[in-house]
Enzyme design. Structure first.
Site, mmCIF file in Angstrom:
data_model
loop_
_atom_site.group_PDB
_atom_site.id
_atom_site.type_symbol
_atom_site.label_atom_id
_atom_site.label_comp_id
_atom_site.label_asym_id
_atom_site.label_seq_id
_atom_site.Cartn_x
_atom_site.Cartn_y
_atom_site.Cartn_z
ATOM 1 N N TYR A 52 45.453 14.747 59.155
ATOM 2 C CA TYR A 52 45.330 15.487 60.416
ATOM 3 C C TYR A 52 45.527 16.984 60.163
ATOM 4 O O TYR A 52 44.687 17.799 60.540
ATOM 5 C CB TYR A 52 46.370 14.962 61.397
ATOM 6 C CG TYR A 52 46.255 15.532 62.797
ATOM 7 C CD1 TYR A 52 45.191 15.184 63.614
ATOM 8 C CD2 TYR A 52 47.222 16.386 63.302
ATOM 9 C CE1 TYR A 52 45.082 15.703 64.902
ATOM 10 C CE2 TYR A 52 47.120 16.902 64.590
ATOM 11 C CZ TYR A 52 46.056 16.562 65.387
ATOM 12 O OH TYR A 52 45.952 17.060 66.669
ATOM 13 N N LYS A 105 42.462 19.500 60.358
ATOM 14 C CA LYS A 105 42.393 20.534 61.402
ATOM 15 C C LYS A 105 42.304 21.930 60.791
ATOM 16 O O LYS A 105 41.643 22.823 61.337
ATOM 17 C CB LYS A 105 43.617 20.429 62.321
ATOM 18 C CG LYS A 105 43.568 19.214 63.252
ATOM 19 C CD LYS A 105 42.571 19.454 64.375
ATOM 20 C CE LYS A 105 42.515 18.325 65.358
ATOM 21 N NZ LYS A 105 41.599 18.616 66.482
ATOM 22 N N SER A 140 55.941 10.053 75.782
ATOM 23 C CA SER A 140 55.447 8.769 76.312
ATOM 24 C C SER A 140 56.379 7.633 75.883
ATOM 25 O O SER A 140 56.691 6.737 76.680
ATOM 26 C CB SER A 140 54.006 8.519 75.884
ATOM 27 O OG SER A 140 53.839 8.769 74.520
ATOM 28 N N ASN A 141 56.835 7.647 74.633
ATOM 29 C CA ASN A 141 57.760 6.586 74.202
ATOM 30 C C ASN A 141 59.029 6.570 75.051
ATOM 31 O O ASN A 141 59.430 5.524 75.573
ATOM 32 C CB ASN A 141 58.167 6.785 72.737
ATOM 33 C CG ASN A 141 57.182 6.143 71.773
ATOM 34 O OD1 ASN A 141 56.145 5.626 72.174
ATOM 35 N ND2 ASN A 141 57.504 6.179 70.497
ATOM 36 N N GLY A 167 67.780 13.409 65.609
ATOM 37 C CA GLY A 167 67.346 13.979 66.891
ATOM 38 C C GLY A 167 67.541 15.481 66.984
ATOM 39 O O GLY A 167 67.366 16.066 68.044
ATOM 40 N N THR A 209 63.284 19.978 66.686
ATOM 41 C CA THR A 209 62.913 20.540 67.991
ATOM 42 C C THR A 209 61.401 20.492 68.212
ATOM 43 O O THR A 209 60.614 20.495 67.266
ATOM 44 C CB THR A 209 63.359 22.008 68.134
ATOM 45 O OG1 THR A 209 62.611 22.817 67.235
ATOM 46 C CG2 THR A 209 64.844 22.162 67.898
ATOM 47 N N ARG A 210 61.044 20.437 69.488
ATOM 48 C CA ARG A 210 59.647 20.550 69.917
ATOM 49 C C ARG A 210 59.656 21.322 71.236
ATOM 50 O O ARG A 210 60.690 21.446 71.896
ATOM 51 C CB ARG A 210 59.014 19.165 70.160
ATOM 52 C CG ARG A 210 58.838 18.304 68.920
ATOM 53 C CD ARG A 210 57.819 18.862 67.957
ATOM 54 N NE ARG A 210 57.562 17.943 66.850
ATOM 55 C CZ ARG A 210 58.284 17.853 65.729
ATOM 56 N NH1 ARG A 210 59.341 18.634 65.549
ATOM 57 N NH2 ARG A 210 57.942 16.992 64.786
ATOM 58 N N ASP A 250 58.069 15.066 58.900
ATOM 59 C CA ASP A 250 58.267 15.378 60.327
ATOM 60 C C ASP A 250 58.813 16.820 60.429
ATOM 61 O O ASP A 250 59.887 17.113 59.921
ATOM 62 C CB ASP A 250 59.286 14.377 60.895
ATOM 63 C CG ASP A 250 59.244 14.309 62.404
ATOM 64 O OD1 ASP A 250 58.632 13.382 62.937
ATOM 65 O OD2 ASP A 250 59.848 15.186 63.046
ATOM 66 N N ARG A 306 59.760 23.471 65.940
ATOM 67 C CA ARG A 306 58.427 23.895 66.364
ATOM 68 C C ARG A 306 58.527 24.550 67.733
ATOM 69 O O ARG A 306 59.066 23.979 68.669
ATOM 70 C CB ARG A 306 57.514 22.684 66.414
ATOM 71 C CG ARG A 306 56.099 23.057 66.693
ATOM 72 C CD ARG A 306 55.237 21.869 66.832
ATOM 73 N NE ARG A 306 54.859 21.305 65.566
ATOM 74 C CZ ARG A 306 54.381 20.067 65.448
ATOM 75 N NH1 ARG A 306 54.308 19.291 66.490
ATOM 76 N NH2 ARG A 306 53.995 19.623 64.285
HETATM 77 N N1 UDP Z 1 60.046 11.015 67.947
HETATM 78 C C1 UDP Z 1 61.203 10.303 68.237
HETATM 79 N N2 UDP Z 1 61.095 9.080 68.843
HETATM 80 C C2 UDP Z 1 59.905 8.557 69.206
HETATM 81 C C3 UDP Z 1 58.712 9.286 68.925
HETATM 82 C C4 UDP Z 1 58.827 10.515 68.293
HETATM 83 O O1 UDP Z 1 62.325 10.744 67.929
HETATM 84 O O2 UDP Z 1 59.889 7.453 69.764
HETATM 85 C C5 UDP Z 1 60.182 12.344 67.313
HETATM 86 C C6 UDP Z 1 59.262 12.578 66.118
HETATM 87 O O3 UDP Z 1 59.879 12.128 64.932
HETATM 88 C C7 UDP Z 1 59.116 14.086 66.162
HETATM 89 C C8 UDP Z 1 59.167 14.432 67.655
HETATM 90 O O4 UDP Z 1 59.782 13.302 68.279
HETATM 91 O O5 UDP Z 1 60.192 14.736 65.529
HETATM 92 C C9 UDP Z 1 57.809 14.651 68.263
HETATM 93 O O6 UDP Z 1 56.991 13.584 67.861
HETATM 94 P P1 UDP Z 1 55.566 13.338 68.425
HETATM 95 O O7 UDP Z 1 55.028 12.105 67.779
HETATM 96 O O8 UDP Z 1 55.609 13.365 69.910
HETATM 97 O O9 UDP Z 1 54.685 14.592 67.991
HETATM 98 P P2 UDP Z 1 54.649 15.588 66.721
HETATM 99 O O10 UDP Z 1 55.167 16.858 67.272
HETATM 100 O O11 UDP Z 1 55.526 15.075 65.608
HETATM 101 O O12 UDP Z 1 53.206 15.620 66.359
#
Ligand code: UDP
Length: 305
Positions: free
Chosen positions: A135, A139, A179-180, A197, A200-201, A262, A266
């Site tokens: 990916y 991209k 979503s999860n 955990g 960051t996002r 991971d 971000r």
């Molecule tokens: N993540 C999590 N639990 C979940 C799904 C994702 O802790 O059930 C974490 C994942 O490891 C990442 C962040 O949440 O650090 C965002 O993950 P996501 O798949 O949404 O998108 P990414 O930014 O990694 O493309």
């Protein structure tokens, strides 16, 4: 629009239809859903974007590509082909017809960033041979093509780097964090936090993203690439706690292994989008999460888990 049956695509189709545009959708339905494909579209072209396609358009939004780590890693060869060859097909169409193109790139081009927040000037820190590479590198290849089609053929290609986006219509099995967590919490299941955990996002509500994409197409002069995302930064654990609090439930937070590569942090610097597009997100995260939960709840009641 390629990927017009996808999560962001379907919202964008609706927005364009409501402003009076004719919209054709190209989608392979690999991750798109017929449920959200608007009845108002002019033409559905059901095919893989990696194959050539015809038609003449004033503008093409190129969104087609699996975007959730779970989905894009399940079919890595197809993901890479879609990201590179698919983008090449879109740019070929634009070269022939003079269409303006908005190319959906991603914050993943920054990899595990060593610069924080991420500005467009940052070249990124990407593993070229890891599980996310299909990916990330795909991209990045798409961005290279977009710039070279602009330089060699004068194509008006516009690269937007989309950061984490969420909202109604995300697939329950999308595998992404918002979503999860919303799905798990509504079912009374433990919330699965990967790693400790602390990563960051920044979460952008889908209507804000749609507005940014429309502006990227509409402004007379664009300067690629432009970050689109919400600069508010949360740890994944903070997000889990926020969702439990909003739903007023007390569920277990279950810690699971962190997926490979991971990104630890971000957060977009959106100064360029502010200046060029007069754009910034308007929906606060708590409000957007509540809207998402409401739609998930309705869908669960109608269709089950
Ligand atoms: N993540 C999590 N639990 C979940 C799904 C994702 O802790 O059930 C974490 C994942 O490891 C990442 C962040 O949440 O650090 C965002 O993950 P996501 O798949 O949404 O998108 P990414 O930014 O990694 O493309």
């Amino acid at each position: 629009m390629t990927g017009g049956a996808g999560f962001i695509g379907s919202h964008l189709v609706e927005r364009l239809l409501s402003s009076g545009h004719n919209v054709d959708v190209l989608d392979s339905f690999q991750t798109g859903s017929r449920d959200y494909l608007s009845g108002g579209i002019r033409l559905l072209i059901e095919q893989d974007v990696s194959e050539p396609f015809g038609g003449r358009y004033s503008g093409i939004f190129h969104l087609a590509c699996p975007a959730s780590p779970v989905h894009y890693q399940a079919t890595p060869l197809e993901t890479f082909r879609t990201a590179v060859w698919g983008t090449s097909q879109v740019l070929e169409n634009a070269r022939r017809t003079g269409a303006r193109v908005v190319i959906a790139s991603t914050s993943e081009v920054y990899g595990n960033p060593l610069v924080h927040p991420q500005t467009e000037e940052y070249f990124g820190n990407v593993n070229p041979i890891g599980l996310r590479s299909c990916y990330d590198e795909g991209k990045r290849g798409g961005e290279t093509l977009a710039m070279d089609y602009a330089r060699v053929h004068g194509v008006d290609s516009r690269i937007v780097r989309i950061f984490n986006t969420y909202g109604p219509r995300m697939l329950f099995n999308d595998g992404r964090v918002v979503s999860n967590f919303c799905h798990q919490a509504l079912l009374g299941k433990p919330l699965t936090v990967y790693g400790d955990g602390s990563q960051t996002r920044s979460f952008c509500f889908v209507s804000d993203m749609v507005e940014g994409l429309v502006r990227a197409m509409d402004v007379p002069v664009f300067e690629s690439p432009v970050n689109l995302g919400n600069p508010e930064e949360y740890t994944v654990l903070e997000l889990a706690r926020m969702i439990l609090e909003l739903l007023e439930v007390d569920l277990e937070i279950r810690f699971l292994p962190l997926p490979s590569d991971d990104p630890a942090r971000r957060k977009p610097d959106i100064s360029k989008a502010r200046n060029l597009l007069a754009w910034e997100p308007r929906i606060p995260v708590r409000e957007g999460i509540l809207k998402t939960i409401q739609e998930f709840r309705t869908r669960l009641a109608r269709h089950g888990a």
